[in-house]
Design a protein around this motif. Sequence first.
Motif, PDB file in Angstrom:
ATOM      1  N   SER A 169      40.534 -34.143  60.714  1.00  0.00           N
ATOM      2  CA  SER A 169      39.251 -34.151  61.412  1.00  0.00           C
ATOM      3  C   SER A 169      38.375 -33.045  60.847  1.00  0.00           C
ATOM      4  O   SER A 169      38.870 -32.036  60.347  1.00  0.00           O
ATOM      5  N   THR A 170      37.064 -33.239  60.955  1.00  0.00           N
ATOM      6  CA  THR A 170      36.124 -32.204  60.527  1.00  0.00           C
ATOM      7  C   THR A 170      35.764 -31.248  61.654  1.00  0.00           C
ATOM      8  O   THR A 170      34.996 -30.309  61.441  1.00  0.00           O
ATOM      9  N   MET A 171      36.309 -31.448  62.847  1.00  0.00           N
ATOM     10  CA  MET A 171      35.847 -30.702  64.019  1.00  0.00           C
ATOM     11  C   MET A 171      36.102 -29.205  63.890  1.00  0.00           C
ATOM     12  O   MET A 171      35.246 -28.385  64.228  1.00  0.00           O
ATOM     13  N   ILE A 172      37.290 -28.815  63.397  1.00  0.00           N
ATOM     14  CA  ILE A 172      37.588 -27.393  63.242  1.00  0.00           C
ATOM     15  C   ILE A 172      36.663 -26.772  62.211  1.00  0.00           C
ATOM     16  O   ILE A 172      36.075 -25.706  62.425  1.00  0.00           O
ATOM     17  N   LEU A 173      36.510 -27.456  61.093  1.00  0.00           N
ATOM     18  CA  LEU A 173      35.662 -26.932  60.026  1.00  0.00           C
ATOM     19  C   LEU A 173      34.207 -26.823  60.482  1.00  0.00           C
ATOM     20  O   LEU A 173      33.496 -25.882  60.122  1.00  0.00           O
ATOM     21  N   SER A 208      28.457 -32.354  54.047  1.00  0.00           N
ATOM     22  CA  SER A 208      27.389 -31.559  54.656  1.00  0.00           C
ATOM     23  C   SER A 208      27.953 -30.344  55.385  1.00  0.00           C
ATOM     24  O   SER A 208      27.357 -29.258  55.350  1.00  0.00           O
ATOM     25  N   ILE A 209      29.114 -30.495  56.031  1.00  0.00           N
ATOM     26  CA  ILE A 209      29.719 -29.364  56.744  1.00  0.00           C
ATOM     27  C   ILE A 209      30.145 -28.280  55.761  1.00  0.00           C
ATOM     28  O   ILE A 209      29.910 -27.085  55.985  1.00  0.00           O
ATOM     29  N   ILE A 210      30.761 -28.683  54.651  1.00  0.00           N
ATOM     30  CA  ILE A 210      31.172 -27.696  53.650  1.00  0.00           C
ATOM     31  C   ILE A 210      29.954 -26.974  53.084  1.00  0.00           C
ATOM     32  O   ILE A 210      29.963 -25.750  52.906  1.00  0.00           O
ATOM     33  N   ASN A 211      28.882 -27.709  52.827  1.00  0.00           N
ATOM     34  CA  ASN A 211      27.684 -27.070  52.278  1.00  0.00           C
ATOM     35  C   ASN A 211      27.044 -26.103  53.268  1.00  0.00           C
ATOM     36  O   ASN A 211      26.536 -25.048  52.877  1.00  0.00           O
ATOM     37  N   VAL A 212      27.057 -26.450  54.562  1.00  0.00           N
ATOM     38  CA  VAL A 212      26.571 -25.507  55.579  1.00  0.00           C
ATOM     39  C   VAL A 212      27.424 -24.245  55.564  1.00  0.00           C
ATOM     40  O   VAL A 212      26.908 -23.117  55.620  1.00  0.00           O
ATOM     41  N   LEU A 213      28.728 -24.432  55.476  1.00  0.00           N
ATOM     42  CA  LEU A 213      29.647 -23.296  55.451  1.00  0.00           C
ATOM     43  C   LEU A 213      29.410 -22.422  54.220  1.00  0.00           C
ATOM     44  O   LEU A 213      29.412 -21.185  54.300  1.00  0.00           O
ATOM     45  N   LEU A 214      29.172 -23.048  53.074  1.00  0.00           N
ATOM     46  CA  LEU A 214      28.919 -22.290  51.849  1.00  0.00           C
ATOM     47  C   LEU A 214      27.595 -21.533  51.925  1.00  0.00           C
ATOM     48  O   LEU A 214      27.495 -20.391  51.454  1.00  0.00           O
TER      49      LEU A 214
END
Length: 428
Positions: A169-173, A208-214
């Motif tokens: 799931s992407t929820m934790i990330l 999109s989540i990874i890019n926000v995190l980066l």
Amino acid sequence: MFRQAREDPWRQLLPADHLNSYLLQTKSGSHAEILTVHVRRNVSNIEEARRANLYVKSNIRHLVLSWENNEDERGDGEYKDEDVMNGLEAHPNLKELTVEGFMGKNLASWITKMNNLVKITLKDCNRCEVLPPLSRIESLEIKNCLRLRKIPDSCCRALKEVIIGNMESTMILETISKNASSLTTLKLGGGKSCRSTSSSYYSSDMESIINVLLRSNSLSLSTLELIECKSVQRLTVGVSLERLWVYDCPNLMSIKLDDEGSAGLKSLSVRKCSSSLLNTVSAQIQSSTLERLKLGPFLGNIDEFPWPFSSSSNSFPNLDSLELFGWDKVKSRPLFEQLQSTFPRLKELIINNFKQVKDLPDLISRLLFLEKLIILDCNNLDCLPKFEESHRLQLLKIIRCPSLRERCMKDSGPEWFKIKHIPIIKWE
């Protein structure tokens, strides 16, 4: 009841107390104790667990709680792991906690009392659903915890290191991306959310989540590793990145090193990806900073090793370690002929799985600073370059190269004279 095992990361162990734990001399010279408790299946209640008396062991800094892997043998009503874990309460001095094979839904409540706890690792906790609020955690590692979906916001604010493997799931990330702003290390791999290439909820949000995190950690993130993130196509990284490793991400076409993002890049690994990804990354590299490079194999029906580095304009003066991974069809002898001009100060060269290559050019022997040469799984290789006795090469290691081994047989093989003066020669 319990089997207590000994951890020995640096192989410098000294006896400690009656728990058969051991005192560990760390590299810095300070003392830290690691205790591993293997919980057997017949331990089923809090009273039995309390007999370990972990709460009074004030010198334990790293506690590993490992349950026997018997998920298939237990029914839904047979899990007593939560009671047992509550009985294994540690002393508040604890700094690092590792939990393996735990089959409860909730971790023990005593974890929230550990005000010195800075690192938590969960592995194979397939029924665990939520992390407790831990406001001081700096390092979080989660692997194969398939039902874990929720992490409190408070767990993210002090995070420096995040390692997540086999994400379902992407929820934790997503929670981490909204709350963490000072990450130095991010390692992501595997799982449904990474592997899917459909337009499902998981895959559509992952990139999109990874890019926000980066973006939110662009000034602090120094290490980024992506493994089997097959739904990700484009990423942008920040200015502080020093280590970029990408493995088995077939749809990843572009990584943009934002602004001066390549200025400090020291280690780059691009493996089992499209050759176009290598082209886009290499065009942004500042060659003067790179120290370690891993390349290949590359996807697609290609029989030549892609090489975007022009020796005339793109020399890597500080690169000291190069690993090249071939594949069944690749030939690429010209690749090896460019190494001396492209990497003039190379100290370590690893050549792996170039099955069509029959000989290595003598230009490799002109790598004047080369100290280690390792060759693996090159089945048809039967000719080595000749290294002069004055060469710096100290170690030649050859693994699963049957033809070469026969031709380099001591005193009788036709290639032996080329290598006989090398101080250390190893065969496997």
